[in-house]
Design a protein around this motif. Structure first.
Motif, PDB file in Angstrom:
ATOM      1  N   ALA A  59      26.821 -48.130 -13.496  1.00  0.00           N
ATOM      2  CA  ALA A  59      26.452 -48.268 -12.083  1.00  0.00           C
ATOM      3  C   ALA A  59      26.512 -46.913 -11.380  1.00  0.00           C
ATOM      4  O   ALA A  59      25.744 -46.642 -10.457  1.00  0.00           O
ATOM      5  CB  ALA A  59      27.374 -49.273 -11.396  1.00  0.00           C
ATOM      6  N   ARG A 114      23.470 -44.850 -10.969  1.00  0.00           N
ATOM      7  CA  ARG A 114      22.461 -45.249  -9.979  1.00  0.00           C
ATOM      8  C   ARG A 114      22.847 -44.808  -8.566  1.00  0.00           C
ATOM      9  O   ARG A 114      22.176 -45.151  -7.613  1.00  0.00           O
ATOM     10  CB  ARG A 114      22.264 -46.767 -10.042  1.00  0.00           C
ATOM     11  CG  ARG A 114      21.635 -47.238 -11.351  1.00  0.00           C
ATOM     12  CD  ARG A 114      21.211 -48.695 -11.300  1.00  0.00           C
ATOM     13  NE  ARG A 114      22.331 -49.604 -11.308  1.00  0.00           N
ATOM     14  CZ  ARG A 114      22.909 -50.082 -12.423  1.00  0.00           C
ATOM     15  NH1 ARG A 114      22.458 -49.735 -13.617  1.00  0.00           N
ATOM     16  NH2 ARG A 114      23.923 -50.911 -12.342  1.00  0.00           N
ATOM     17  N   GLU A 163      16.566 -42.867 -17.103  1.00  0.00           N
ATOM     18  CA  GLU A 163      16.807 -43.392 -15.760  1.00  0.00           C
ATOM     19  C   GLU A 163      17.433 -42.290 -14.914  1.00  0.00           C
ATOM     20  O   GLU A 163      18.335 -41.591 -15.379  1.00  0.00           O
ATOM     21  CB  GLU A 163      17.774 -44.586 -15.887  1.00  0.00           C
ATOM     22  CG  GLU A 163      17.943 -45.410 -14.629  1.00  0.00           C
ATOM     23  CD  GLU A 163      18.925 -46.568 -14.851  1.00  0.00           C
ATOM     24  OE1 GLU A 163      18.862 -47.241 -15.901  1.00  0.00           O
ATOM     25  OE2 GLU A 163      19.789 -46.767 -13.984  1.00  0.00           O
ATOM     26  N   GLY A 221      18.762 -44.642 -10.643  1.00  0.00           N
ATOM     27  CA  GLY A 221      18.402 -46.052 -10.663  1.00  0.00           C
ATOM     28  C   GLY A 221      16.931 -46.309 -10.960  1.00  0.00           C
ATOM     29  O   GLY A 221      16.523 -47.458 -11.155  1.00  0.00           O
TER      30      GLY A 221
END
Lengths: 357, 357, 357, 357
Positions: free
Chosen positions: C249, C252, D156, D159
Motif C-alpha cells: 500500500a 501507492r 506500478e 498506484g
C-alpha cells in the motif's frame, strides 16, 4: 553459550549434559541418498565407550544411538539427521563437593564466571561425555568421504612416547591405549595403572592421519584447512596444543630441510617428504593430512589441590566420581571424528568453490 | 576461495594480492563512537613494515593506510570501516621462474590444484603481504578492548630459544627480532645473517600474552576461546603449530602438576599457576591468555630444491625475489593483531550471551 | 538440505519429519538464568495443536514437549536447549498415491528434483508439522524479551477481510480462526466449512504486531530487521508474501502521506503515524512492529488436479489424508513464534553492537 | 552495525557512505577462471547511474568501477574481488538542516537511537548510494549463472499500474522508467513530473523474473529460496513488501485455483501455470522465478513535515538536496543485482548439497 554448531555446509549441532536424560547431535547438510542406519554409527561409539578397561572411566553405559530423522527407507534424505544417545548411568550424588568448590584446572570456575551458575553434575556441558555426540556425527561424516582413510592413535602418554620405527597400524586396536607400538603399550599399562592408583591423571598426545584427500580442499585465508582442523581439535575437551605436519619441529628447521621436494609422477607431482602434513597455503596437497593433538591430564583427580569455594573460602578439593586416568586415550575416536567432520565439510565446500573434481 | 572473512560479530574481510594495485580490509561490527583515525593504525603497520632491517624482506613500501568509510567527525559510526593500503614496490619481473615451477613447500602447487591457475606474482593472495591488512584491522580491534594489554615476541629462532629467566619486556622493541632476551638477540643476529647469506631461511616460535581479559569470554563448545585463537593463528602464513598455555608440555604432566591451584583473593579467586594459559573449558579465567605459535621457515629460498614444472617436468627451483630469511619475525605484529581481533569479537559476543560485565 | 538453523546469536535448529518417530529443536545461545520448564512451552503448542476444531487437520496428537538439555534446577544454563515432541498419530498408509505422483503446487516435485527422492509420508520434512518445533523454540525466545508483547491474528480468509474498525484483541482467542472481528469470524465459519466440504482449501492473511520493542534493534544493511523478519516469515510453509508496515500500500502513496510525522514526547519523539511498521533504515523506531503475511491455500486437496507421476505419466491427483482446509489459521502461533525468535536474536545482537540499552 | 555481508558461499560485503571518498564491495567465493574486467560491470552501473533523466536525482557521478583484486590476466582467481567506486559529486553543505532534525520516515532517528549519532551527509550509510556497490557485485554474480536470464521492470508507480496484456520486454529500456508498457510510460511521465515539481515523491512496484533456473536450487527450511530472496529484496532501501509468484493474491484463491497443474513434457514435467513463482517448498521448480517488490516513496521531500530536532524541539522539516522523486525506478537494476547475487549463491550451494546437475 551460543555456537554449539560446527561446520559450514556439512554442519552438526550437539546438545546435552553429562547427567541429563540424553545427549545428541543434529547433522545438517548431509547429501541425500547415502545408505545409513544405526549400525553404521554404533561401532564408533563402542570404540569410545567408557568402562571397557580399567584405564578408562568406570561409568558404564551402552551408548546406543537412535536415528530420529533424516533417513527414509535406509537412505539419507538430505534433511537434518537427529541422533540421540540416552544417559543411563548417572550418579549425581558423587558431585556434591564439586558443587561447592572449583576443581583447579577444570571449567568449573570459568562457567560460573560466565553464566553465574552451572550444572555441576559430572561437569554438565563441559563433560567429555558430550564427545559421544561428535563421534556419532563423525560416523555420518565418514559416509560423505568414503575414499578418505582416517585413523588416529596415541603416540605419547605422560611423556613416554612410542618409537615411530616400531609403528604398526595393525596393533592400534590390540591394546586398551590405541597404541601402534606394542612395547610402548606394555610400558603404558604400568604407567597408567600407577597414575590411576595414585588417584592422579596423565596427559597424552594423539596423532591422526587422513589418507586419500585429493589436492584442492580448503579455502584461504580464514578458512584454511589447517585453521578448520586446529579449531576442530581445540574444541575437544582437554586439548591444549595442535600441530599440522612437523608443527613446532618445523620451527627448528631451515628452509631447504623443511621443503617437501617434488618429482614428476604418474598422476601429478610426487612428494619426497611431507613436512607440511599434507596442507600448503591452507589447501590440501594430495599427501596424507597429518596432525598431532596434545591432551592435558584431566583435572578431576583424587589428589587434593588447593582451591576456593563458590563463597570464596579456601579449601582442599578431591574430585570423587569416576574419571579417566588418561583422557587422551578415549580422545582417539573423538579426534578421528573431528577429522572426518572437517573433511566432509571441506569436500562439499570445494564442490561449491570449484565444481566436481 | 570463499571465506576471507573472520569473526562472528566483530568481523573483518581482507582482499588483495601481493602485486595488485592495493590490499585492504573491511572491518564490520565495530561499535559506534570510538575515536579513530589513520594515526591509530599506522604505528602497527610500521612495526610490520618490510625493509626495516637486513633481517626482513628488502621490499620497501611505506604501507600507508587510508580509511575510506565508517568514520565521521573522527569517530566510528557503527558502519563498515574500509581500510586500504596501496602496493607501491612490486617487481613482478622477479617471478618468471615461479610462474613455471612449483616452490616446494609453498602454496603454489595447492593453489594450482584447486583453482586451475594462480596469480604467481609474489605469491598472489598467498603472500604474507596480506597480513598488513590484518594488522590494520587489528589496530581497530584494540580500540574495542582498551583494557586488554597484548604483546608478542619471538622466543625461538632456528631452534635457539630465549632464556625465560632473562625475559625483559622492555627489550622487545630494542632489537630487530622482537626478542625479550638481549643475549638471544645477539646470537640471532649471527644466526639469521648466516641463513640470509646462505640464501636459506629459518623457522621461529612467537609467544603472545593478553593481560586484562576478564573471566567469562568464550563460548563452548565449538567456539571455545581456544578454538577461535587456534583458528586465527593457524590462518597466518607459515604457521604450523599452536599451543594454549603449556600446550604439548601439559601432555607430559600429571593432573596435580597441571592443576592451577586457587586461593581466595580480593577480587575473586587468585590463581597460583597458569598452566591453562588463561582458558578453561573454552572460557577465559581472568588470568593472562598465553599462546605459542610455530612458524615454519619460508619456502622461498635461493638454495635449489627438486621440484616439477606446471607441465610436469623435473626441475631444480631457486626462488629469487626479496624474501624474509625468518618470516616469524614479522609475524609478531600479525600474531598480536589476530589476538586483538579474536578478543574484540569475544568481548562483543559475551555481551550478547550474558549482558554487560 | 543444509541450513536448518535460524538466527545469529540466539539460534535454533529444527529436525524431524511428519512421520518419523519425533520432531524437535535445539535452541542455542539462550542467556543463562532464565526460569524455564515444559509448562512455559506447552500452552503455545496447544494453541497450534491440530484437531481442535473441524477447521483444522483431524490429525490428533498431544504434542507434548520434553526438555532434554540446557536447564538445571529450573533455570537455563546458557547451554543448548534440546526440545523434543513425539509423533504419535501418523497414518502413513494414506500417502501411497502421493508417493507415485506429484501434488501440483506442493514441494513434492521440487524435493524429488533436488534430492533424487523424498520421504513422501505426510510431506516428510516439508510438512507443516515441522512448525511445532518452531513454536516450541519461540516459547523459549519469548523469555528473552519479556517486555515485548507479540500477538498475531487472521485478517483475511479466501479474500474476505476483517473490518479493522471492529478490531477487538480480546476476541482473537474466542473463535477457531484467531479472528479479532466477531462478524468476520461468523462469515468465515461458513466459508471455511464450504471449502472443507468441497475438499478444497483457502488462503489467508495473518497480521502480527510486536509492541514494546525499543528503538535501535536491527543491523544494516544485509541484516536489516525487515530482512530478518521477511526471511523468517517466508520460511514458513505456504507463505508467499510479506509486508512491513503499509507494505504494498505504501507503494501507492506520496512521500508526505507515507511520512510518519513526529512531535516531542516525554520519552523521546512521539510518532503520529506508523506507515513504516516500526522499522526505518532496518532499525526499530520504538513504534510497534507490524507485519502482514500471505498464506496460499494448501495444495493437498480432494479436488482432482492434472499432474504427472514420478515416471512421467499423466495423472489426476486427489490428496487424501487429513489436511487443513485453511493452513493460515494454524499459521498464527507460528508467525508469533518466528517474530519472537527474530526479536530475541536482535536484542542479543544489539547488545553486542552497542552495549546495554 | 555488523553484517554488511550477504550470501553463504558466494558472498559480498559492501562498505561506504554517500559522502565519503568512495564506496565499494568485496566479492568472496567467486569461482576461478571466469573472464572479468571493468567492462563487464560498468553497463550495469550505468543503468543505475543518477542524473540520466529529470526523473532521478540530479547528483551527477560517472560511477566508474575499479577492480582492485581477485583478477589475474583477465580471469577471476578464486580470491576476493575488491570493487571500488569513487564518490565525486558530494555536496555536503546541503545537509545542514538534516543534521539537526529527523526526516520523518527516514532512517535518521533510528540510526541516532542505535548508534548515538550518525553521518548525516546524504544519509551516510543509509543512502541509496550504497546500492551502486550491490549493482557492481551483481554484475560479477551474473558471470556465475550465465544460463539464467534476469530482468526487472517497474510495474506500478503511485498506484498507476501497467497493463500486463501490453507487456513488451523490448520497451523496458526505451523509457526512463524501465516500463514494459509504453502507454503507462507516457502516463508516468506526467505523474512523476508533477510529484517532482510538487517537491513530493512516489512509491513504486518492481517486478523481477529469472528464467533458466533449473529445478533444485534452494535449501529448506530456513534458507528456502523464497526466504533468501525476500531477505535480499527487503535489504534494499525503501522496500517494504515482497511477493513470490502470486503473493498476496494467492491468499485470495482456493486450492484448485492456486495449484500449478503439470503434464508430461519432453524434459520432465511441464507446468500449466506458475502461481508459485517458480518455487515450491523453498526449492526452484524449473519455472521462471517471479517476484514483486514494493518501494515506498522516499522520505526526502520538499513538502514540510512535522518532526523533532535532536534536542527534542518541534520543527517542520524540508529536505533539500538532490533526491529521486521515485526511488523505485533506479531500484530496477538493484533488484536485478540482488536476484543475481542470490541465485549465484544458490547455484554454488546446490553443488555442495547435491553435486553437479
Amino acid at each position: 553459550m551460543s555456537f554449539n554448531t560446527f561446520g559450514r555446509v556439512f554442519r552438526f549441532t550437539t546438545w546435552g549434559e553429562s547427567h541429563g536424560p540424553a545427549i545428541g547431535a543434529v547433522v545438517d547438510g548431509c547429501p541425500p541418498g547415502l545408505p545409513l542406519s544405526e549400525a553404521d554409527i554404533q561401532p564408533f561409539l563402542d570404540k569410545r565407550k567408557p568402562g571397557t578397561s580399567k584405564f578408562t572411566t568406570q561409568r558404564r553405559e551402552p551408548d546406543e544411538v537412535r536415528i530420529l530423522s533424516g533417513v527414509f527407507e535406509g537412505r539419507t534424505t538430505g534433511t537434518p539427521i537427529s541422533l540421540m544417545i540416552e544417559n543411563t548411568d548417572q550418579r549425581s550424588k558423587d558431585y556434591s563437593e564439586v558443587a561447592k568448590a572449583y576443581r583447579p584446572g577444570h571449567a568449573d570456575y570459568a562457567y560460573d564466571a560466565k553464566y553465574g551458575f552451572r550444572d555441576y553434575r559430572g561437569g554438565g556441558r563441559s563433560s567429555a561425555r558430550e564427545t559421544a555426540s561428535r563421534v556419532a556425527a563423525g560416523a555420518v561424516a565418514r559416509l560423505v568421504i568414503p575414499d578418505v582413510d582416517i585413523f588416529a592413535y596415541v603416540s605419547e602418554i605422560g611423556g613416554d612416547a612410542i618409537d615411530h620405527a616400531r609403528f604398526d597400524a595393525s596393533e592400534i586396536d590390540n591394546n586398551p591405549f590405541f597404541c601402534p607400538d606394542p612395547e610402548a603399550a606394555k610400558r603404558w599399562e604400568k604407567l597408567v595403572d600407577e597414575a590411576r592408583l595414585d588417584g592422579s591423571s596423565l596427559g597424552a598426545v594423539v596423532e591422526c592421519v587422513a589418507a586419500g584427500v585429493p589436492a584442492g580442499w580448503g579455502a584461504p585465508l580464514y578458512a584454511k584447512l589447517d585453521s578448520e582442523l586446529a579449531a576442530a581439535m581445540m574444541s575437544i575437551n582437554a586439548v591444549k596444543g595442535v600441530e599440522i605436519g612437523d608443527g613446532f619441529a618445523a620451527a627448528r628447521l631451515r628452509g631447504e630441510q623443511n621443503a617437501d621436494p617434488m618429482r614428476p609422477g604418474e598422476d601429478g607431482p610426487q612428494f619426497l617428504a611431507n613436512h607440511a602434513g599434507g596442507i600448503a597455503g591452507g589447501i590440501s596437497t594430495g599427501q596424507p593430512i597429518k596432525m598431532r593433538v596434545a591432551f592435558k591430564p584431566t583435572s578431576s583427580i583424587l589428589i587434593p589441590v588447593e582451591t576456593v569455594t563458590r563463597e570464596g573460602v579456601a579449601s582442599d578439593l578431591v574430585t570423587r566420581g569416576r574419571h579417566d586416568p588418561c583422557v587422551g586415550i578415549r580422545g582417539v575416536p573423538v579426534v578421528e571424528a573431528m577429522m572426518a567432520l572437517v573433511l566432509a565439510d571441506q569436500k562439499l565446500l570445494d564442490r561449491a568453490q570449484c565444481g566436481e573434481r
